[in-house]
Design an enzyme around this catalytic site. Structure first.
Site, mmCIF file in Angstrom:
data_model
loop_
_atom_site.group_PDB
_atom_site.id
_atom_site.type_symbol
_atom_site.label_atom_id
_atom_site.label_comp_id
_atom_site.label_asym_id
_atom_site.label_seq_id
_atom_site.Cartn_x
_atom_site.Cartn_y
_atom_site.Cartn_z
ATOM 1 N N HIS A 53 0.847 -1.209 0.000
ATOM 2 C CA HIS A 53 0.000 0.000 0.000
ATOM 3 C C HIS A 53 0.875 1.249 0.000
ATOM 4 O O HIS A 53 2.096 1.144 0.084
ATOM 5 C CB HIS A 53 -0.960 -0.013 1.193
ATOM 6 N N HIS A 55 1.586 3.862 1.989
ATOM 7 C CA HIS A 55 2.130 4.622 3.126
ATOM 8 C C HIS A 55 3.649 4.761 3.010
ATOM 9 O O HIS A 55 4.323 3.870 2.495
ATOM 10 C CB HIS A 55 1.780 3.927 4.452
ATOM 11 N N HIS A 101 -7.462 -0.873 5.564
ATOM 12 C CA HIS A 101 -6.382 -0.132 6.210
ATOM 13 C C HIS A 101 -6.729 1.348 6.129
ATOM 14 O O HIS A 101 -7.762 1.698 5.552
ATOM 15 C CB HIS A 101 -5.051 -0.476 5.509
ATOM 16 N N ASP A 109 -0.252 -4.108 5.972
ATOM 17 C CA ASP A 109 -0.900 -3.500 7.144
ATOM 18 C C ASP A 109 -2.393 -3.749 7.012
ATOM 19 O O ASP A 109 -2.952 -3.571 5.941
ATOM 20 C CB ASP A 109 -0.657 -1.989 7.174
ATOM 21 N N ASP A 154 1.142 -8.193 10.377
ATOM 22 C CA ASP A 154 1.257 -6.847 10.971
ATOM 23 C C ASP A 154 1.058 -6.863 12.500
ATOM 24 O O ASP A 154 0.019 -7.281 12.985
ATOM 25 C CB ASP A 154 0.179 -5.984 10.298
ATOM 26 N N SER A 200 -7.557 3.672 14.542
ATOM 27 C CA SER A 200 -6.310 3.179 13.963
ATOM 28 C C SER A 200 -6.577 2.442 12.650
ATOM 29 O O SER A 200 -7.677 1.940 12.409
ATOM 30 C CB SER A 200 -5.648 2.237 14.962
ATOM 31 N N GLY A 201 -5.561 2.346 11.833
ATOM 32 C CA GLY A 201 -5.652 1.578 10.601
ATOM 33 C C GLY A 201 -5.183 0.144 10.784
ATOM 34 O O GLY A 201 -5.160 -0.633 9.826
ATOM 35 N N HIS A 202 -4.778 -0.192 11.995
ATOM 36 C CA HIS A 202 -4.221 -1.529 12.245
ATOM 37 C C HIS A 202 -5.136 -2.326 13.177
ATOM 38 O O HIS A 202 -5.712 -1.773 14.111
ATOM 39 C CB HIS A 202 -2.835 -1.404 12.889
ATOM 40 N N HIS A 227 6.418 -5.940 11.272
ATOM 41 C CA HIS A 227 5.887 -4.572 11.374
ATOM 42 C C HIS A 227 5.608 -4.191 12.825
ATOM 43 O O HIS A 227 4.457 -4.077 13.242
ATOM 44 C CB HIS A 227 4.605 -4.463 10.532
ATOM 45 N N ASP A 250 20.469 12.830 4.383
ATOM 46 C CA ASP A 250 20.528 14.206 4.856
ATOM 47 C C ASP A 250 20.618 15.094 3.627
ATOM 48 O O ASP A 250 21.628 15.093 2.935
ATOM 49 C CB ASP A 250 21.765 14.381 5.746
HETATM 50 ZN ZN LIG Z 1 2.994 0.376 7.884
HETATM 51 ZN ZN LIG Z 2 0.161 1.441 6.483
#
Ligand SMILES: [Zn+2]
Ligand SMILES: [Zn+2]
Length: 559
Positions: free
Chosen positions: A76, A78, A144, A166, A198, A370-372, A394, A447
Site C-alpha cells: 500500500h 504509506h 487499512h 498493514d 502486521d 487506527s488503521g491496524h 511490522h 541528509d
Molecule cells: Zn505500515
Molecule cells: Zn500502512
C-alpha cells in the site's frame, strides 16, 4: 553473499527493515535464484540522528544479488512501505508491482526523483497473478487507513507464504472497499506454510473501531461548530478526507487545503477516483478568507505537531495566509506516532491558548481510529491462515513478542513461531524451518541530497557539537625558527558566552602558546602530534574550568 550451491533449493525469509521498529518495511522472500521483495519503506529519524531527514534500509544484499531480484511488490501507499523506493530503484532497477492508488503515489515520488521514465511500474489488483521465476504472486484486499491496500500471497515450491501488509478488519468500510475475507479463508484452507503478519496494534485488546464511526463523530463536531473548522489528519488518509468532505457537504461548508503533501494526495485521490469531491467544493486560501466563518473548513497537515507543518504554523500565527481565531474548532484526527506525543501536546496547548475548541485524542473524542487491527483481529487473521510457521512483522520488539503470544494462544506451537530481528533469516526446506545465517542490514541515513554519506562518525560529531559546542584554535608557526608567527586565535561557538569569558579564553590562549613553544623546542614538529597536544592540553583545562567538553579543532599553519 553467495549461497552455497548444494542447498540452494530452499526458501529463505528475512527482513531488511521493519522488525524491532515502526518503519522502513522491507521483506525478502527468496527461493533458489528468485527473489521477491515486499515493500521499500522509509523511517523518520530518531531524536539522536541529528539533522537526518529520512532513514531507509541498507539494501546491499539486493545489490549483490541484483540479477536474482524479480520484483518489488508494494502492499500500500504509506511512507513506511513506499518511501524508500526511489532510493532503492537507483541501486536496483527492478519491476515494481502495486495497486492503482499505490502506484499513483509512487509515480509522484519517482517523478520528483527524476527516475519515473526509466522505472517499470506494473499495475495489479486483487485478482492478478504474476509468475516471477519459481514464485507465483497473488493478492487479497485488506482494510487499512489508505485505500487499495493488499496482502500478498507468494506461492513457492516449498509452500505458500502470506504477507498480510498493514491491515484491520473493518466490516463497514468507507467507500465500501470490503476486504477479501472469503479469499483469505480459502488461502488458509489450501494450506499456508508461513504467515508474516502486521503487529502494530498487538498491544491493544479487542477490535479496532470502524472508519465509519469516525465519520459520525466528525459530523457531530460539524453540527455544533459555530465558526471555522480546521481538520488535521494524515495526508494519505483518503477515507478520513472523504468523511470531512461529506460532512462539509452536509453542513454547507467549503474546503481549503493547506500543506504540500495534503494537496498532492487530494489531487491524486480525485484524479484516480478514490476521493469524491463535488465541483467547486475546494477553494483556494484567498477565497476562503472571504467566506463567513461558519462556511469554512480548513483541511491541513500537521496532525503529528510537526514543527514546520501547516497546523503548527497556524497555531503559532506564523502561517502566511491563515490564522486560528478564538472560537474556531480544531479537530486533530490522528493519534501521535510514538515519539511525537510532545509535539502534538505543544500544538494542542497553543491552540487552546488562542481560544480554539480543540478536539483530539481518538479514543475519547471518536475522531480517529487506527488503521491496524487489534488483538482479536490479529487472531482472526491467524485463524483464517492457520499457518505452519508464524513470523510477526511490522512492529517494535514488544509488539512482535505479544503477537507471537497471540499466535501461541490460537494453537501454533512455540517452536514454529519465529521472533526475528532485521537480517535474521529463516530457511525452510522439506517442510522444516530453521534459523539461517545472518544477512547484513542497517540504516542508510539521508541528509539533504546525501544518501548514506552521513555515518556514525558524522553523527557523533554532530552530537558533540550540539552538547558543548566547538572551539577552533588557529595558529601559524615558523618551523625554521621554531616560533609562533601569529595567533593562537581562539574562536568558539556554542561553548561559552565570549564576552563574559574573556579570562578563560585568555588563559586558554596562553596555554596553547606555552604548549606549542615547548614542543618546538623539543623538536616535535609533526603536524599531528602538535594538534593532538593542543587538543589534550586545552581539553583538560576547559573541562577543569567548566566541566564541559567542547569539540576542539586546532588549525596549524606552517610558513
Ligand atoms: Zn505500515
Ligand atoms: Zn500502512
Amino acid at each position: 553473499m553467495k549461497l552455497p550451491k548444494n542447498n540452494k533449493e530452499r526458501l529463505l525469509i528475512f527482513a531488511l527493515g521493519g522488525l524491532g521498529e515502526i518503519g522502513k518495511n522491507m521483506y525478502v522472500i527468496q527461493y533458489a535464484d528468485d527473489i521477491v521483495v515486499v515493500d521499500a519503506g522509509l523511517k523518520f529519524p530518531e531524536e539522536e540522528m541529528l539533522g537526518i531527514d529520512l532513514v531507509i534500509p541498507d539494501v546491499s544484499y539486493l545489490v549483490e544479488n541484483k540479477e536474482k531480484v524479480r520484483a518489488i511488490i508494494l502492499t500500500h501507499g504509506h511512507e513506511d512501505h513506499i518511501g524508500g523506493l526511489s532510493y532503492v530503484l537507483k541501486e536496483i532497477n527492478v519491476p515494481v508491482y502495486g495497486t492503482k492508488l499505490t502506484l499513483g503515489l509512487v509515480e509522484s515520488k519517482l517523478k520528483e526523483a527524476n527516475i519515473l521514465s526509466e522505472s517499470k511500474l506494473i499495475l495489479v489488483n486483487n485478482e492478478s497473478e504474476i509468475q516471477l521465476g519459481a514464485l507465483k504472486v497473488s493478492f487479497f484486499k485488506v482494510n487499512h487507513s489508505i485505500p487499495d491496500a493488499v496482502g500478498v500471497v507468494i506461492d513457492t515450491p516449498e509452500g505458500v507464504v502470506v504477507h498480510t501488509g498493514d491491515f484491520k478488519f473493518d466490516l463497514t468500510p468507507v467507500n465500501n472497499q470490503m476486504a477479501d475475507i472469503h479469499k483469505m479463508a480459502e488461502i488458509g484452507k489450501k494450506g499456508v506454510l508461513a504467515l508474516l503478519s502486521d503487529s502494530t496494534n498487538a498491544e491493544r485488546e479487542g477490535h479496532t473501531g470502524s472508519e465509519r464511526s469516525v465519520g459520525e463523530s466528525i459530523s457531530e463536531v460539524f453540527r455544533k461548530a459555530k465558526q471555522r473548522i480546521i481538520v488535521a489528519t494524515f495526508a494519505s488518509n483518503i477515507h478520513r478526507i472523504q468523511q470531512v468532505v461529506d460532512a462539509s457537504i452536509a453542513y454547507d461548508r467549503k474546503i481549503t487545503i493547506v500543506g504540500r503533501s495534503m494537496v498532492n494526495v487530494v489531487n491524486i485521490g480525485i484524479e484516480l477516483g478514490y476521493l469524491h469531491v463535488p465541483e467547486g467544493m475546494i477553494v483556494d486560501v484567498d477565497e476562503i478568507n472571504k467566506l463567513p466563518a461558519d462556511r469554512v473548513v480548513i483541511l491541513s497537515t500537521g496532525s503529528q505537531g510537526e514543527p514546520m507543518s501547516a497546523l503548527t504554523r497556524m497555531a503559532r500565527s506564523t502561517h502566511r495566509k491563515l490564522d486560528i481565531m478564538p472560537g474556531d474548532t480544531v479537530i486533530i484526527s490522528a493519534t501521535p506516532i510514538p515519539g511525537n506525543e510532545k509535539y502534538v501536546a505543544r500544538t494542542v496547548d497553543q491552540l487552546f491558548r488562542i481560544g480554539a475548541n480543540v478536539i483530539y485524542g481518538g479514543s475519547i473524542s471518536g475522531v480517529h481510529v487506527s488503521g491496524h487491527g487489534s488483538q482479536e483481529e490479529l487472531k482472526l487473521m491467524l485463524n483464517f491462515m492457520r499457518p505452519k510457521f508464524f513470523i510477526p512483522i511490522h512492529g517494535e520488539y514488544r509488539m512482535l513478542r505479544l503477537h507471537s503470544d497471540l499466535a501461541e494462544s490460537i494453537g501454533i506451537p512455540r517452536e514454529n513461531i519465529f521472533l526475528l530481528d532485521n537480517g535474521d533469516t529463516i530457511e525452510i526446506s522439506n517442510g522444516k524451518a530453521r534459523y539461517g545465517s545472518k544477512i547484513p542490514v542497517g540504516n542508510v541515513l539521508i541528509d539533504g541530497l546525501g544518501v548514506g554519506d552521513v555515518g556514525n562518525i558524522v553523527l557523533r560529531d554532530r552530537k558533540l557539537l550540539s552538547q558543548d559546542g566547538i572551539l577552533v584554535v588557529v595558529v601559524t608557526l615558523s618551523k625554521q625558527n621554531a616560533t609562533i608567527l601569529s595567533g593562537p586565535d581562539i574562536i568558539s561557538r556554542g561553548f561559552v558566552y565570549v564576552r563574559e569569558s574573556e579570562e578563560l579564553l585568555e588563559e586558554a590562549n596562553r596555554l596553547v602558546t606555552v604548549t606549542l613553544q615547548k614542543l618546538m623546542i623539543e623538536n616535535v614538529n609533526e603536524w599531528s602530534s602538535l594538534k593532538n597536544s593542543v587538543r589534550d592540553v586545552l581539553g583538560r583545562f576547559l573541562y577543569e574550568q567548566t566541566r564541559r567538553r567542547p569539540m576542539i579543532l586546532p588549525i596549524i599553519m606552517e610558513v
